[in-house]
Design a protein around this motif. Structure first.
Motif, short mmCIF file in Angstrom:
data_model
loop_
_atom_site.label_atom_id
_atom_site.label_comp_id
_atom_site.label_asym_id
_atom_site.label_seq_id
_atom_site.Cartn_x
_atom_site.Cartn_y
_atom_site.Cartn_z
N ALA A 164 4.42 2.11 -13.57
CA ALA A 164 5.98 1.95 -12.81
C ALA A 164 6.55 3.34 -12.18
O ALA A 164 6.92 3.36 -11.21
N GLU A 221 4.46 4.42 -9.18
CA GLU A 221 4.72 3.68 -8.06
C GLU A 221 6.06 3.70 -7.68
O GLU A 221 6.72 2.63 -7.03
N LEU A 258 8.83 2.00 -9.57
CA LEU A 258 8.96 0.86 -9.91
C LEU A 258 10.22 0.96 -10.89
O LEU A 258 10.08 2.04 -11.70
N THR A 286 9.26 -5.74 -14.07
CA THR A 286 8.99 -5.03 -12.74
C THR A 286 8.01 -5.63 -12.07
O THR A 286 7.20 -6.34 -12.54
N THR A 287 8.10 -5.81 -10.56
CA THR A 287 6.90 -6.36 -9.78
C THR A 287 6.44 -5.21 -8.80
O THR A 287 7.12 -4.50 -8.61
N TYR A 288 5.17 -5.23 -8.69
CA TYR A 288 4.63 -4.27 -7.64
C TYR A 288 3.62 -5.12 -7.00
O TYR A 288 3.04 -6.16 -7.40
N THR A 332 0.53 -9.90 -5.98
CA THR A 332 1.81 -9.56 -6.79
C THR A 332 1.39 -9.36 -8.14
O THR A 332 0.82 -10.29 -8.99
N LYS A 348 -5.08 -2.30 -11.69
CA LYS A 348 -5.33 -2.51 -10.03
C LYS A 348 -6.66 -3.14 -9.90
O LYS A 348 -6.77 -4.12 -8.97
#
Length: 188
Positions: free
Chosen positions: A32, A35, A37, A48-50, A56, A171
């Motif tokens: 987070a 990135e 976040l 949290t969302t990425y 997603t 990822k």
């Protein structure tokens, strides 16, 4: 759009923040941070969302404490309508050398109470897990103290490189799939 639930296991509160048992929290926190976040406190955890290349990633840090993690996992799988095969649970493993990864599609709880509760709540052992080795460098009868203990100075020096590698594996899980991720990251 493909959706993935990434659950970092740990215990809430400053008392546990830098402990070996909280490596799941640490990995998602560093992800987070890298990135930019922000986690929001929501039902049964922090979330949290990425988004990356049409995927997603929903990150959850359960607030249920380690031994009741299943409740949070089940709730967020259902709430976000994420299929079980798109779940990845990040946890510590004292049966692996420090910093070693073992990523698997299924398996036993290995004596880990967080995994045991998830298995019980989901009623299956068929879910993806990412075990991060914390080693078994403790004397007899000192397992709980070791797991809930803070990282040594030496471990801390090497931890950021391993956490960065773990982020790459997360990822890869979303972009390349579980089989490719296992081939690329297991034992490394």
């Amino acid at each position: 759009m493909k959706k993935f639930l990434i659950v970092g296991l740990g215990n809430i509160g400053p008392k546990y923040e830098n402990t070996r048992h909280n490596i799941g929290f640490r990995i998602v926190d560093v992800f987070a941070e890298k990135e930019s976040l922000t986690f929001e406190t929501v039902k049964l955890g922090d979330k949290t969302t990425y988004k990356l290349k049409g995927r997603t990633f929903v990150f959850i840090k359960p607030s249920t404490f380690m031994n009741l993690s299943g409740k949070s996992v089940k709730y967020w799988l259902e709430k976000e309508k994420i299929p079980l095969e798109n779940l990845l649970v990040l946890t510590d493993d004292l049966n692996l050398a420090f910093g070693t990864f073992r990523i698997k599609k299924k398996g036993s709880d290995g004596g880990h109470n967080g995994l045991k509760d998830i298995q019980h709540t989901l009623n299956t052992t068929q879910y993806n897990r990412f075990r991060f080795g914390i080693s078994d460098a403790f004397s007899e009868g000192r397992q709980v103290d070791y797991v809930l203990g803070e990282w040594t100075e030496e471990e801390e020096k090497n931890l950021s490189l391993r956490v960065d590698k773990a982020i790459d594996a997360i990822k890869s899980f979303g972009l390349a799939g579980m089989a490719n991720t296992m081939n690329s990251f297991n034992g490394k």
